[in-house]
Design a protein around this motif. Structure first.
Motif, PDB file in Angstrom:
ATOM      1  N   LEU A 191       0.804  -1.288  -0.007  1.00  0.00           N
ATOM      2  CA  LEU A 191      -0.160   0.121   0.050  1.00  0.00           C
ATOM      3  C   LEU A 191       0.783   1.269   0.090  1.00  0.00           C
ATOM      4  O   LEU A 191       0.620   2.232  -0.765  1.00  0.00           O
ATOM      5  N   PRO A 192       1.732   1.343   0.971  1.00  0.00           N
ATOM      6  CA  PRO A 192       2.556   2.877   0.740  1.00  0.00           C
ATOM      7  C   PRO A 192       3.463   2.892  -0.364  1.00  0.00           C
ATOM      8  O   PRO A 192       3.728   3.874  -0.865  1.00  0.00           O
ATOM      9  N   ILE A 193       3.999   1.731  -0.886  1.00  0.00           N
ATOM     10  CA  ILE A 193       4.609   1.567  -2.324  1.00  0.00           C
ATOM     11  C   ILE A 193       3.680   2.208  -3.521  1.00  0.00           C
ATOM     12  O   ILE A 193       4.044   3.157  -4.256  1.00  0.00           O
ATOM     13  N   PHE A 194       2.413   1.759  -3.408  1.00  0.00           N
ATOM     14  CA  PHE A 194       1.427   2.180  -4.600  1.00  0.00           C
ATOM     15  C   PHE A 194       1.197   3.516  -4.298  1.00  0.00           C
ATOM     16  O   PHE A 194       0.846   4.352  -5.330  1.00  0.00           O
ATOM     17  N   SER A 195       1.144   4.243  -3.156  1.00  0.00           N
ATOM     18  CA  SER A 195       0.934   5.333  -2.725  1.00  0.00           C
ATOM     19  C   SER A 195       1.621   6.234  -3.316  1.00  0.00           C
ATOM     20  O   SER A 195       1.541   7.431  -3.880  1.00  0.00           O
ATOM     21  N   MET A 196       3.165   5.829  -2.817  1.00  0.00           N
ATOM     22  CA  MET A 196       4.153   6.634  -3.435  1.00  0.00           C
ATOM     23  C   MET A 196       4.245   6.999  -5.010  1.00  0.00           C
ATOM     24  O   MET A 196       4.636   8.018  -5.453  1.00  0.00           O
ATOM     25  N   ILE A 197       3.980   5.672  -5.619  1.00  0.00           N
ATOM     26  CA  ILE A 197       3.915   5.812  -7.010  1.00  0.00           C
ATOM     27  C   ILE A 197       2.849   6.729  -7.727  1.00  0.00           C
ATOM     28  O   ILE A 197       3.093   7.467  -8.740  1.00  0.00           O
ATOM     29  N   LYS A 198       1.551   6.633  -6.898  1.00  0.00           N
ATOM     30  CA  LYS A 198       0.629   7.551  -7.466  1.00  0.00           C
ATOM     31  C   LYS A 198       1.051   9.087  -7.340  1.00  0.00           C
ATOM     32  O   LYS A 198       0.615   9.928  -8.222  1.00  0.00           O
ATOM     33  N   LEU A 209       9.187   3.874   6.205  1.00  0.00           N
ATOM     34  CA  LEU A 209       9.980   5.171   6.061  1.00  0.00           C
ATOM     35  C   LEU A 209       9.669   6.047   4.818  1.00  0.00           C
ATOM     36  O   LEU A 209       9.883   7.209   4.608  1.00  0.00           O
ATOM     37  N   ILE A 210       9.078   5.283   3.780  1.00  0.00           N
ATOM     38  CA  ILE A 210       8.578   5.978   2.626  1.00  0.00           C
ATOM     39  C   ILE A 210       7.512   6.851   3.011  1.00  0.00           C
ATOM     40  O   ILE A 210       7.297   8.147   2.574  1.00  0.00           O
ATOM     41  N   GLN A 211       6.644   6.457   4.237  1.00  0.00           N
ATOM     42  CA  GLN A 211       5.634   7.526   4.694  1.00  0.00           C
ATOM     43  C   GLN A 211       6.193   8.659   5.212  1.00  0.00           C
ATOM     44  O   GLN A 211       5.314   9.715   5.536  1.00  0.00           O
ATOM     45  N   GLY A 212       7.286   8.841   5.433  1.00  0.00           N
ATOM     46  CA  GLY A 212       7.941  10.179   6.105  1.00  0.00           C
ATOM     47  C   GLY A 212       8.352  11.081   5.066  1.00  0.00           C
ATOM     48  O   GLY A 212       8.908  11.837   5.437  1.00  0.00           O
ATOM     49  N   TRP A 213       8.183  10.825   3.648  1.00  0.00           N
ATOM     50  CA  TRP A 213       8.537  11.755   2.672  1.00  0.00           C
ATOM     51  C   TRP A 213       8.303  13.158   3.153  1.00  0.00           C
ATOM     52  O   TRP A 213       9.085  14.038   3.005  1.00  0.00           O
ATOM     53  N   ASP A 214       6.908  13.395   3.300  1.00  0.00           N
ATOM     54  CA  ASP A 214       6.486  14.848   3.616  1.00  0.00           C
ATOM     55  C   ASP A 214       7.417  15.398   4.781  1.00  0.00           C
ATOM     56  O   ASP A 214       7.528  16.643   4.724  1.00  0.00           O
ATOM     57  N   CYS A 215       7.919  14.594   5.826  1.00  0.00           N
ATOM     58  CA  CYS A 215       8.306  15.263   6.930  1.00  0.00           C
ATOM     59  C   CYS A 215       9.682  15.747   6.738  1.00  0.00           C
ATOM     60  O   CYS A 215      10.188  16.492   7.081  1.00  0.00           O
ATOM     61  N   ILE A 216      10.444  14.991   5.620  1.00  0.00           N
ATOM     62  CA  ILE A 216      11.670  15.284   5.048  1.00  0.00           C
ATOM     63  C   ILE A 216      11.413  16.740   4.372  1.00  0.00           C
ATOM     64  O   ILE A 216      12.377  17.648   4.754  1.00  0.00           O
ATOM     65  N   GLU A 276       9.188  18.977   4.416  1.00  0.00           N
ATOM     66  CA  GLU A 276       8.602  19.968   5.467  1.00  0.00           C
ATOM     67  C   GLU A 276       9.515  20.442   6.454  1.00  0.00           C
ATOM     68  O   GLU A 276       9.560  21.099   7.412  1.00  0.00           O
ATOM     69  N   ARG A 277      10.778  19.560   6.454  1.00  0.00           N
ATOM     70  CA  ARG A 277      11.896  19.517   7.241  1.00  0.00           C
ATOM     71  C   ARG A 277      11.255  19.428   9.030  1.00  0.00           C
ATOM     72  O   ARG A 277      11.741  20.405   9.783  1.00  0.00           O
ATOM     73  N   ASN A 278      10.639  18.545   9.316  1.00  0.00           N
ATOM     74  CA  ASN A 278      10.091  18.281  10.472  1.00  0.00           C
ATOM     75  C   ASN A 278      10.744  17.038  10.978  1.00  0.00           C
ATOM     76  O   ASN A 278      10.363  15.767  10.978  1.00  0.00           O
ATOM     77  N   PHE A 279      11.900  17.287  11.519  1.00  0.00           N
ATOM     78  CA  PHE A 279      12.732  16.151  12.236  1.00  0.00           C
ATOM     79  C   PHE A 279      12.217  15.291  13.245  1.00  0.00           C
ATOM     80  O   PHE A 279      12.587  14.172  12.917  1.00  0.00           O
ATOM     81  N   ILE A 280      11.301  15.874  13.988  1.00  0.00           N
ATOM     82  CA  ILE A 280      10.887  14.910  15.226  1.00  0.00           C
ATOM     83  C   ILE A 280       9.900  14.104  14.723  1.00  0.00           C
ATOM     84  O   ILE A 280       9.786  12.712  14.853  1.00  0.00           O
ATOM     85  N   LYS A 281       9.106  14.352  13.577  1.00  0.00           N
ATOM     86  CA  LYS A 281       8.165  13.556  13.230  1.00  0.00           C
ATOM     87  C   LYS A 281       8.564  12.489  12.282  1.00  0.00           C
ATOM     88  O   LYS A 281       8.346  11.530  12.198  1.00  0.00           O
ATOM     89  N   TYR A 282       9.849  12.963  11.538  1.00  0.00           N
ATOM     90  CA  TYR A 282      10.603  12.059  10.566  1.00  0.00           C
ATOM     91  C   TYR A 282      11.280  10.695  11.572  1.00  0.00           C
ATOM     92  O   TYR A 282      11.290   9.700  11.553  1.00  0.00           O
ATOM     93  N   LEU A 283      11.804  11.437  12.685  1.00  0.00           N
ATOM     94  CA  LEU A 283      12.445  10.530  13.662  1.00  0.00           C
ATOM     95  C   LEU A 283      11.499   9.278  14.241  1.00  0.00           C
ATOM     96  O   LEU A 283      11.997   8.400  14.498  1.00  0.00           O
ATOM     97  N   ALA A 329      10.248   2.264  12.172  1.00  0.00           N
ATOM     98  CA  ALA A 329      10.648   1.217  11.172  1.00  0.00           C
ATOM     99  C   ALA A 329      11.732   0.334  11.719  1.00  0.00           C
ATOM    100  O   ALA A 329      11.732  -0.784  11.536  1.00  0.00           O
ATOM    101  N   MET A 330      12.455   0.935  12.967  1.00  0.00           N
ATOM    102  CA  MET A 330      13.519   0.293  13.450  1.00  0.00           C
ATOM    103  C   MET A 330      12.997  -0.929  14.250  1.00  0.00           C
ATOM    104  O   MET A 330      13.414  -2.110  14.698  1.00  0.00           O
ATOM    105  N   THR A 331      11.625  -0.838  14.722  1.00  0.00           N
ATOM    106  CA  THR A 331      10.931  -1.775  15.348  1.00  0.00           C
ATOM    107  C   THR A 331      10.803  -2.940  14.694  1.00  0.00           C
ATOM    108  O   THR A 331      10.389  -4.055  15.084  1.00  0.00           O
TER     109      THR A 331
END
Length: 354
Positions: free
Chosen positions: A110-117, A152-159, A161-168, A174-176
């Motif tokens: 689902l995240p892959i196809f969302s990114m493609i869209k 991690l793909i879902q964190g695209w917008d956080c990068i 928008e420079r929202n480090f805390i949210k991307y973290l 993802a590390m879990t």
């Protein structure tokens, strides 16, 4: 791969083959459902680590509810906590092996196809790239890491928008599922760099990583000593094919010199991601396990290649444009064949009905 190409023809409005006349959402929804079914009904031995993961489903699924809730992580099912709880929840719901495979496929695709869209100029080429560069066959057996990639793909917008805390938070989540997801934090700091100023240093830097890779790897392991046990072990593999490194370089430099600036955000993101993929790929020849981290960044190939092809095509006359697209499709089919040919983990494909 043939099917998603043929059915694309039925999603053009009024029969006009134009990007703005294509029903992208409907097309990708259908393709995503087909891919989920293809992965969900497969046999239980298809995929590199599928057997281990399904054995864990059998192990925890055989427990009573109270015992399952209190179950601890045990060898050989010593997974990260996020994947461990995903397994336990599926067992609590009584989904069984096939149900578990469907859940994993949904989470991955689902995240892959969302990114493609959102970011691909040619969705069909993106799907071909997903097959050609081994991501599909990887997703059939390397569940934990491919789930981490999708998170991690879902964190695209956080990068962006420079929202480090949210991307973290995305990285930690993802590390879990796979601890190596930590490396994705680098993408946040690399994004936004003025590549025009440092582009001249990319090739020399790549050569340094290839020549002194072993020394760099040993230095990094001293910083993270919990990986020291891999040095000298069976996973301490050096060398390998340079095909992927060549392909990454070709796409990377094509983006910089050939892709137009109509999609700056996507271009900047793919340039950063592929540069990181190249760096890790170089180090991977000195320490094979590092190759697993390449996927966190090489996944952006599914956007980079279609966007470059589209950018080239709009500058060509009718006829040449179609020729370039057909050549790209042919090359991706050849790469897909090489990816599957002799791959004992996914070939021959069979379903639970066989």
């Amino acid at each position: 791969m043939v099917l998603v190409g043929i059915q694309a023809l039925f999603f053009y409005k009024d029969g006009k083959v134009r990007k703005d006349n294509f029903k992208v959402k409907s097309y990708l929804t259908l393709c995503c459902i087909e891919l989920i079914i293809l992965a969900g009904v497969r046999g239980y031995t298809i995929g590199a680590d599928t057997k281990t993961y399904l054995n864990a489903v059998d192990y925890y699924g055989g427990m009573s509810v109270s015992k399952l809730l209190d179950a601890k992580i045990v060898y050989p099912y010593n997974f990260e906590i996020g994947y461990f709880w995903l397994t336990k929840i599926c067992c609590l719901l009584g989904l069984g092996k096939t149900g578990f495979l469907f859940v994993v496929a949904i989470i991955i695709y689902l995240p892959i196809f969302s990114m493609i869209k959102k970011h691909s100029s040619v969705p069909y080429l993106s799907i071909l790239c997903y097959f050609a560069f081994g991501f599909f066959s990887y997703s059939l057996g390397i569940f934990r890491q491919m789930i981490a990639v999708s998170i991690l793909i879902q964190g695209w917008d956080c990068i962006v928008e420079r929202n480090f805390i949210k991307y973290l938070m995305y990285v930690i989540f993802a590390m879990t599922f796979h601890i190596t997801a930590l490396v994705a934090i680098i993408l946040y700091f690399l994004y936004g760099i003025n590549w025009q100023r440092i582009i001249i240093w990319c090739v020399p830097f790549e050569c340094v990583l290839l020549i002194f890779g072993r020394h760099i790897v040993l230095f990094l392991i001293r910083m993270f000593p919990w990986y020291s046990g891999y040095i000298g072990g069976k996973h301490d593999v050096q060398g390998g094919s340079y095909l992927m490194l060549i392909l990454l370089n070709v796409v990377f430099w094509s983006i910089i010199f050939l892709q137009q600036k109509e999609n700056n955000v996507c271009k900047d993101m793919t340039v950063c991601a592929l540069f990181l993929a190249i760096c890790i790929q170089c180090l991977g020849y000195s320490f094979g396990l590092l190759g697993r981290a390449v996927s966190y960044f090489s996944i952006y190939l599914v956007l980079a290649i279609p966007n470059v092809i589209y950018s080239i095509g709009i500058r060509l006359e009718y006829g040449l444009r179609e020729t370039v697209s057909l050549v790209a499709i042919l090359c991706l089919f050849i790469l897909a064949f090489l990816s599957f040919n002799g791959n004992q983990y996914v070939v021959p494909y069979y379903t639970i009905f066989n």
